[in-house]
Design an enzyme around this catalytic site. Structure first.
Site, PDB file in Angstrom:
ATOM      1  N   GLU A  44     -10.515  -5.508   4.938  1.00  0.00           N
ATOM      2  CA  GLU A  44     -11.463  -5.607   3.875  1.00  0.00           C
ATOM      3  C   GLU A  44     -12.519  -6.637   4.198  1.00  0.00           C
ATOM      4  O   GLU A  44     -12.576  -7.380   5.173  1.00  0.00           O
ATOM      5  CB  GLU A  44     -10.503  -6.040   2.466  1.00  0.00           C
ATOM      6  N   GLU A  55      -7.125   4.490   8.343  1.00  0.00           N
ATOM      7  CA  GLU A  55      -7.577   5.675   9.052  1.00  0.00           C
ATOM      8  C   GLU A  55      -8.730   5.843  10.041  1.00  0.00           C
ATOM      9  O   GLU A  55      -8.643   6.127  11.211  1.00  0.00           O
ATOM     10  CB  GLU A  55      -7.616   6.741   8.103  1.00  0.00           C
ATOM     11  N   CYS A  84      -8.252   8.633   1.516  1.00  0.00           N
ATOM     12  CA  CYS A  84      -9.140   8.564   0.501  1.00  0.00           C
ATOM     13  C   CYS A  84     -10.044   9.781   1.133  1.00  0.00           C
ATOM     14  O   CYS A  84     -10.181  10.246   2.225  1.00  0.00           O
ATOM     15  CB  CYS A  84      -9.988   7.303   0.473  1.00  0.00           C
ATOM     16  N   CYS A  87     -12.112   8.891   4.480  1.00  0.00           N
ATOM     17  CA  CYS A  87     -11.352   9.177   5.512  1.00  0.00           C
ATOM     18  C   CYS A  87     -11.161  10.724   5.855  1.00  0.00           C
ATOM     19  O   CYS A  87     -11.143  11.250   7.109  1.00  0.00           O
ATOM     20  CB  CYS A  87     -10.057   8.453   5.272  1.00  0.00           C
TER      21      CYS A  87
HETATM   22 ZN    ZN Z   1      -9.888   5.767   3.534  1.00  0.00          ZN
END
Ligand code: ZN
Length: 130
Positions: A44, A55, A84, A87
């Protein structure tokens, strides 16, 4: 590589997560078509847009070493979160035809599926290259 080993690597990778904001620990382990293994964790950033998922870290590590075809990818979170959309799009760029995606959680439950089923009608390089 068998799923048990891939899971162990993904779980280990999740421990390296840098996630002071979400507190989420995501780990990924993938195998490329030549049998190479890469791992990644979520990283992050205080400027949230700079955050990158586990990923994509693993995929970009592989691609940065010219390992362009993903054979299987294991995603580990405590809760068993699916990848997500961003990804999934990056996976579609480098997915082998039979890429298998495995989503695992802390309790040991696993969901396995072909990438084609996870993201049908994905936008791929085939759409741009004649
Ligand atoms: Zn992702």
């Amino acid at each position: 590589m068998d799923t048990t080993k891939l899971r162990a690597l993904a779980l280990e990778a999740s421990k390296n997560a840098y996630s002071p904001y979400s507190k989420a620990h995501v780990g990924c382990a993938l195998e490329t078509s030549d049998g190479s293994i890469y791992t990644g964790c979520n990283i992050e950033n205080a400027s949230y847009g700079g955050t990158i998922c586990a990923e994509r870290v693993a995929i970009l590590k592989a691609v940065s070493e010219k390992k362009m075809k993903l054979k299987q990818i294991y995603i580990y979170t405590k809760e068993g979160w699916p990848p997500c959309g961003m990804c999934r799009q990056v996976m579609s760029e480098f997915a082998a035809d039979d890429l298998e995606v495995i989503i695992g959680n802390e309790a040991g439950h696993e969901t396995k599926m072909k990438f084609k089923d996870l993201m049908p009608l994905s936008f791929t390089p085939d759409h741009l290259v004649p």
